[in-house]
Motif scaffolding. Structure first.
Motif, PDB file in Angstrom:
ATOM      1  N   TYR A  70     -34.220  47.194  32.618  1.00 45.73           N
ATOM      2  CA  TYR A  70     -32.972  46.605  32.125  1.00 45.73           C
ATOM      3  C   TYR A  70     -33.247  45.712  30.908  1.00 45.73           C
ATOM      4  N   TYR A  72     -19.120  43.036  28.465  1.00 42.12           N
ATOM      5  CA  TYR A  72     -19.721  44.085  29.274  1.00 42.12           C
ATOM      6  C   TYR A  72     -18.630  44.816  30.042  1.00 42.12           C
ATOM      7  N   LYS A  73     -18.978  46.007  30.509  1.00 41.79           N
ATOM      8  CA  LYS A  73     -18.039  46.808  31.294  1.00 41.79           C
ATOM      9  C   LYS A  73     -18.845  47.627  32.302  1.00 41.79           C
ATOM     10  N   GLU A 116     -19.701  56.123  36.413  1.00 41.76           N
ATOM     11  CA  GLU A 116     -20.102  57.443  35.937  1.00 41.76           C
ATOM     12  C   GLU A 116     -21.359  57.863  36.676  1.00 41.76           C
ATOM     13  N   LYS A 134     -22.124  49.058  30.449  1.00 42.64           N
ATOM     14  CA  LYS A 134     -22.049  49.085  28.982  1.00 42.64           C
ATOM     15  C   LYS A 134     -22.050  47.641  28.511  1.00 42.64           C
ATOM     16  N   VAL A 160     -23.960  48.539  21.099  1.00 44.82           N
ATOM     17  CA  VAL A 160     -23.712  48.753  22.527  1.00 44.82           C
ATOM     18  C   VAL A 160     -24.925  49.431  23.140  1.00 44.82           C
ATOM     19  N   ARG A 210     -34.451  47.756  27.827  1.00 41.66           N
ATOM     20  CA  ARG A 210     -33.366  48.475  27.151  1.00 41.66           C
ATOM     21  C   ARG A 210     -32.579  47.544  26.236  1.00 41.66           C
ATOM     22  N   VAL A 217     -22.729  52.989  35.414  1.00 38.64           N
ATOM     23  CA  VAL A 217     -23.338  52.577  34.150  1.00 38.64           C
ATOM     24  C   VAL A 217     -22.800  51.201  33.768  1.00 38.64           C
ATOM     25  N   ASP A 267     -26.190  51.298  26.951  1.00 35.41           N
ATOM     26  CA  ASP A 267     -25.823  51.782  28.286  1.00 35.41           C
ATOM     27  C   ASP A 267     -27.032  51.656  29.200  1.00 35.41           C
ATOM     28  N   THR A 316     -26.162  40.671  34.383  1.00 36.05           N
ATOM     29  CA  THR A 316     -25.276  40.868  33.234  1.00 36.05           C
ATOM     30  C   THR A 316     -24.192  39.792  33.197  1.00 36.05           C
TER      31      THR A 316
END
Length: 132
Positions: A9, A48-49, A53, A60, A23, A12, A58, A25, A36
């Motif tokens: 995490y 964030y969202k 999926e 974002k 952005v 990334r 996920v 993912d 987050t």
């Protein structure tokens, strides 16, 4: 072979910032969602969202940059507690990062929170990472 989801995490996010992405993912988990939320509350990410999926979902994350110099809001992300060597802190030994300018993120019995919040709630826990 065991992989470390929190290290993945953080890596990334680090790589996306170095590449200048707006952005990123990241595969979701409950712990990553809580980290987050802490990063958002501390002002290190723009927004964030959570998306449902695939099998696990996920996250974002919209990264935050300085408007003038285009430098990322997060200067450094350091993973502290690793699967091979866990690092725990009692209430009195919860670290202060850069004299309060940075944030230590802890996983406590009362949830994932900053070091400052852990001291205020009088709890210790596993030191996940440092952010500054």
């Amino acid at each position: 072979m065991y992989t470390d989801p929190i290290a993945d995490y953080l890596t990334r996010i680090r790589n996306a910032q170095r590449a200048g992405h707006k952005v990123v993912d990241i595969p979701a988990s409950n712990l990553k969602k809580e980290v987050t939320k802490v990063l958002f509350e501390q002002g290190y990410i723009r927004k964030y969202k959570f998306l449902e999926e695939g099998p696990q979902g996920v996250i974002k994350i919209a990264l935050k940059y300085d408007k003038v110099s285009r430098k990322p809001a997060i200067t450094k992300l350091v993973r502290v507690s690793k699967p091979g060597l866990r690092k725990y802190a009692k209430v009195k030994t919860v670290p202060r990062i850069l004299n309060g300018l940075g944030v230590a993120i802890l996983s406590t019995p009362k949830g994932v929170m900053t070091g400052k919040a852990a001291r205020a709630n009088n709890v210790g826990g596993e030191v996940l990472c440092y952010v500054y």
